[in-house]
Design an enzyme around this catalytic site. Structure first.
Site, PDB file in Angstrom:
ATOM      1  N   HIS A  37     -45.885  51.073 -39.083  1.00 20.88           N
ATOM      2  CA  HIS A  37     -44.706  51.225 -37.977  1.00 20.88           C
ATOM      3  C   HIS A  37     -43.870  49.949 -38.616  1.00 20.88           C
ATOM      4  CE1 HIS A  37     -47.820  52.620 -35.078  1.00 20.88           C
ATOM      5  NE2 HIS A  37     -46.734  53.541 -34.971  1.00 20.88           N
ATOM      6  N   ASP A 150     -48.411  61.288 -41.050  1.00 20.58           N
ATOM      7  CA  ASP A 150     -48.349  62.351 -40.006  1.00 20.58           C
ATOM      8  C   ASP A 150     -47.522  63.569 -40.722  1.00 20.58           C
ATOM      9  OD1 ASP A 150     -49.804  61.557 -37.592  1.00 20.58           O
ATOM     10  OD2 ASP A 150     -48.354  59.968 -37.846  1.00 20.58           O
TER      11      ASP A 150
HETATM   12  O1  PAF Z   1     -45.774  59.838 -34.442  1.00 23.21           O
HETATM   13  C1  PAF Z   1     -45.457  59.339 -33.302  1.00 23.21           C
HETATM   14  O2  PAF Z   1     -46.002  58.134 -32.824  1.00 23.21           O
HETATM   15  C2  PAF Z   1     -45.217  60.306 -32.208  1.00 23.21           C
HETATM   16  O3  PAF Z   1     -45.390  61.832 -32.457  1.00 23.21           O
HETATM   17  C3  PAF Z   1     -43.467  60.440 -32.090  1.00 23.21           C
HETATM   18  C4  PAF Z   1     -42.809  60.843 -33.525  1.00 23.21           C
HETATM   19  C5  PAF Z   1     -42.991  58.992 -31.781  1.00 23.21           C
HETATM   20  C6  PAF Z   1     -42.918  61.328 -31.104  1.00 23.21           C
HETATM   21  O4  PAF Z   1     -43.656  60.877 -29.767  1.00 23.21           O
END
Ligand code: PAF
Length: 295
Positions: A37, A150
């Site tokens: 992140h 993802d």
């Molecule tokens: O990837 C994630 O953490 C979630 O799917 C997101 C994009 C924040 C949507 O809730």
């Protein structure tokens, strides 16, 4: 870093940025932040004048209530991890800011959300598409940054933004991995020591299958080899292990166009996903039909 919980308060801030002509980059998260992140946040800081990180554990994308209940909620430590990056706003909307009383709209992206996680987690991508659309609009995002881990989600979001004429530009960012190759994920924290030691087999099995396909091996044999490696390492429950076309994610029986290998498998009660690109084999170049000019 300001923490904001109401969309009207957020709009007041973004409006002042707009008045100054600043661009806005947004990283959407469900918290439990890890280095993956933080790399998205760094990409946002490099690209946009102002950066918002959102934390919202979106109940509509969990098809399994137990998974939702177990999802880590770590706002204080998330805020502490973000502090050194000096973002502008941490938006942690109260649930009624996303799903107010009477909320009745669902966004459903077809095609790219079929199969893979779309098949094994019914309703998941409807929940993702709906919350992503809301958060991109609430944050007034010019850019939003999504990890390739993802990958199916990334394609769903791209389709959503195109189809709904949202102004946000979606920026894909590479998967961050632990030194042993395991893709970073908030879920890794839930693995016991033995399972954590076994987990890198996921990347290793995908890598071996990708190389086999790229060097002319048949897809079914390569997938079977990867399946056996996963099972031998304790990942007996495999939701999917599949080769798909990139970027439309159509099923593929041979790698005759850019493709990706995808896996979702369970280890120690934790569902882990990963994917890797597979380059198509170079078709032999046809001979140049033009006559050779005399010197
Ligand atoms: O990837 C994630 O953490 C979630 O799917 C997101 C994009 C924040 C949507 O809730």
């Amino acid at each position: 870093m300001k923490i904001i919980r109401r969309k009207a308060d957020l709009r007041e801030v973004t409006q002042t940025w707009r008045d100054d002509g600043a661009s806005i980059g947004v990283v959407l998260t469900m918290g439990a932040l890890h280095a993956g992140h933080l790399s998205l946040v760094q990409a946002a800081k490099a690209r946009a004048d102002r950066v918002i990180v959102t934390i919202f554990v979106n109940p509509r994308q969990f098809n399994n209530p137990e998974d939702l209940a177990k999802y880590p909620r770590t706002e204080d430590s998330d805020a502490a991890k973000l502090a050194p990056l000096a973002i502008d706003v941490l938006y942690v909307p109260d649930p009624d800011q996303i799903y107010p009383e009477g909320f009745a709209t669902t966004i459903s992206v077809t095609g790219v959300s079929d199969g893979l996680c779309g098949a094994t987690r019914p309703g998941h991508f409807d929940g993702v598409a709906t919350v992503v659309a809301k958060l991109l609009l609430q944050t007034d995002a010019d850019f939003s940054f999504f990890g390739e881990k993802d990958y199916q989600q990334l394609q769903v979001v791209r389709r959503l933004v195109t189809d709904l004429d949202l102004k946000t530009r979606i920026i894909p960012c590479p998967t961050l991995r632990e030194p042993d190759g395991l893709a970073m994920s908030s879920r890794n924290l839930r693995l016991g020591a033995e399972a954590r030691a076994a987990a890198p087999v996921i990347r290793d099995a995908l890598t071996a299958a990708a190389r086999r396909i790229e060097t002319g091996g048949d897809v079914a044999g390569a997938l079977e080899g990867a399946r056996r490696a996963l099972i031998a390492a304790g990942l007996a429950e495999i939701d999917y292990l599949d080769l798909r076309a990139d970027p439309d994610l159509a099923p593929l029986a041979s790698a005759d166009r850019p493709a990706r290998l995808f896996v979702a498998a369970w280890l120690d009660g934790v569902r882990l996903i990963d994917n890797l690109p597979v380059q198509p084999r170079q078709a032999a170049q046809p001979p140049d039909p033009r006559p050779v000019e005399p010197a």
